[in-house]
Design a protein around this motif. Structure first.
Motif: not given
Length: 142
Positions: A16-45
């Motif tokens: 889940e995105p984590e929403l926090r605020f700096t001491t000055g009140g500025t919002a910042v959200a952090n999350f991790r993104l998983a990126v998986t490439p699709r690779l072609r192997e002959g006639d399959t992926w």
């Protein structure tokens, strides 16, 4: 946005995105993104090796991302690479490369989304951004 340091990633949120605020009140959200490439192997992926990226989103976009995105959501991130280094209290040197997001949105490849304009009095001078009938009050871009 520096054109020589721009990245576009499409992946799934690992938590889940984590929403926090700096001491000055500025919002910042952090999350991790998983990126998986699709690779072609002959006639399959097959799946390639998954890479994980920490994404930082700031201000109103952070609040909107935290409200909209959830674990498992496939999303598109456009932003800049940012490398940081620091030293732990034990004297160990650490470094990380993160994405400072300029734009974040859900991917519509396998899902649908209902777009709704966020109302925020700080960004539009106190107006709600909508008329009573639900129409936007700004002029069309054409």
């Amino acid at each position: 946005m520096a054109a020589d340091n721009q990245v576009t990633l499409v992946g799934n949120l690992t938590d889940e995105p984590e929403l926090r605020f700096t001491t000055g009140g500025t919002a910042v959200a952090n999350f991790r993104l998983a990126v998986t490439p699709r690779l072609r192997e002959g006639d399959t992926w097959k799946d390639g090796e998954t890479s994980f990226f920490r994404v930082n989103v700031w201000r109103l976009a952070a609040e909107n991302a935290a409200e909209t995105l959830q674990k498992g959501t496939r999303c598109i991130v456009v932003g800049r690479l940012r490398a940081r280094s620091w030293e732990t209290p034990e004297g160990e040197k650490r470094s990380v490369t993160e994405i400072e997001a300029d734009e974040v949105g859900p991917s519509l490849k396998f899902a649908i989304a209902k777009v709704e304009r966020a109302s925020n009095s700080k960004t539009n001078g106190g107006a709600s951004g909508k008329r009573a009938g639900g129409d936007f009050n700004d002029e069309p871009p054409f």
